[in-house]
Scaffold this motif. Structure first.
Motif, short mmCIF file in Angstrom:
data_model
loop_
_atom_site.label_atom_id
_atom_site.label_comp_id
_atom_site.label_asym_id
_atom_site.label_seq_id
_atom_site.Cartn_x
_atom_site.Cartn_y
_atom_site.Cartn_z
N ARG A 63 -24.49 -13.22 -0.79
CA ARG A 63 -24.29 -11.83 -1.26
C ARG A 63 -22.88 -11.35 -0.96
O ARG A 63 -22.25 -10.69 -1.80
N GLY A 99 -26.50 -5.35 7.04
CA GLY A 99 -27.72 -5.12 6.29
C GLY A 99 -28.23 -6.39 5.64
O GLY A 99 -29.44 -6.64 5.59
N ALA A 100 -27.32 -7.23 5.14
CA ALA A 100 -27.72 -8.50 4.55
C ALA A 100 -28.34 -9.42 5.59
O ALA A 100 -29.32 -10.13 5.31
N ILE A 124 -31.90 -8.14 6.36
CA ILE A 124 -32.81 -8.51 5.28
C ILE A 124 -33.11 -10.01 5.32
O ILE A 124 -34.25 -10.44 5.09
N LEU A 156 -35.59 -10.67 8.37
CA LEU A 156 -36.93 -10.18 8.05
C LEU A 156 -37.54 -10.98 6.89
O LEU A 156 -38.76 -11.24 6.88
N GLY A 157 -36.71 -11.38 5.94
CA GLY A 157 -37.22 -12.17 4.83
C GLY A 157 -37.71 -13.53 5.26
O GLY A 157 -38.78 -13.99 4.80
N VAL A 159 -36.58 -12.51 -1.57
CA VAL A 159 -35.62 -12.00 -0.57
C VAL A 159 -34.21 -12.00 -1.15
O VAL A 159 -33.44 -11.05 -0.94
N LEU A 172 -33.81 -9.11 -3.40
CA LEU A 172 -33.64 -7.89 -2.63
C LEU A 172 -32.22 -7.76 -2.09
O LEU A 172 -31.66 -6.65 -2.01
N LEU A 173 -31.61 -8.88 -1.72
CA LEU A 173 -30.23 -8.83 -1.23
C LEU A 173 -29.28 -8.31 -2.30
O LEU A 173 -28.32 -7.59 -1.99
N LEU A 177 -28.30 -4.59 -2.63
CA LEU A 177 -27.27 -3.96 -1.80
C LEU A 177 -26.03 -3.68 -2.63
O LEU A 177 -25.77 -4.34 -3.64
#
Length: 251
Positions: free
Chosen positions: A112, A135-136, A139, A142-143, A173, A176-177, A180
């Motif tokens: 990302r 933040g990446a 994520i 948690l992913g 995941v 979701l990245l 951002l």
């Protein structure tokens, strides 16, 4: 030990291969800033706080310290899983853990927000870029935990079903990245230099986790071999010889 050795290997790799590219990027940024100076030369250049040789040594030390910190966190996570299944083979478990950690902490954030040479770009966006990268990482961690939970909870299912569900979760995941925000700061260096730097940066992460996995898994196998004779003696029902010391035998 595993984290420190992994950080040392990554630090020496970066020092020998990535730092020369960083020096080229810094010289290119300095040349670009000189081109945009006013004709009178009114722009003041501040001297760097640390020389490049000091920064080179600091790079290795920082990666060793980071490796030690990663080792502590990794050991805690490994111990929690080991308590649930103490009979698991430490070698494949260490490899699987390190592969998951590499994806969560290194690979997914790098996809990302690819690495950029330090000192290149607008200094005013450093804080924003750090927050987006953090933040990446969150994520990604948690992913990968969600991927592991999906794989564990589908234990009664066939192996292809479990692996397919885990792969699909990992793909979600990544999607979701990409939600951002984009990097607000363009990197004004040549495409070849930037590509080489990013590949070497990712390779240093691969080396860190590979050395970490090998040392951690090897130490785990050594611990298992050390416990095997004790476990065999207990299974045979042979108690350890008692040490009576100065106690007289009872007749």
């Amino acid at each position: 030990m595993a984290g420190g050795l992994g950080g040392l290997a990554a630090g020496l790799f970066s020092l020998l291969l990535a730092e020369p590219l960083m020096d080229k990027a810094i010289r290119a940024e300095e040349a670009r800033s000189h081109e945009h100076e006013p004709a009178g030369g009114a722009v003041q250049h501040h001297e760097e706080l640390f020389s490049r040789s000091t920064q080179h040594a600091g790079l290795v030390i920082a990666l060793v310290v980071a490796g030690l910190a990663i080792g502590v966190l990794f050991a805690v996570a490994y111990a929690l899983v080991h308590r649930r299944d103490p009979r698991g083979n430490p070698w494949p478990r260490a490899l699987a853990f390190c592969a998951a950690a590499f994806c969560a902490v290194s690979l997914f954030p790098a996809l990302r927000y690819p690495a950029a040479p330090p000192g290149v770009g607008d200094a005013g966006t450093v804080g924003d870029r750090q927050q987006m990268w953090l933040g990446a990482v969150v994520i990604g961690v948690l992913g990968m935990f969600l991927v592991w939970q999906v794989y564990v909870r589908l234990a009664p299912r066939a192996v292809p079903v479990r692996q397919g569900a885990a792969a699909l979760t990992a793909a979600l995941v990544l999607v979701l990245l990409w939600a951002l925000p984009d990097n607000p700061d363009p990197v004004p260096v040549s495409a070849t230099l930037l590509w080489d730097f990013r590949m070497l940066s990712l390779a240093s992460h691969v080396l860190l986790w590979a050395v970490f996995a090998a040392v951690f898994g090897g130490l785990g196998l050594r611990a298992v071999r050390a416990q095997a004779p004790v476990a065999a003696g207990e299974a045979d029902g042979k108690p350890e010889p008692a040490d009576y010391g100065s106690v007289a035998p009872v007749r």
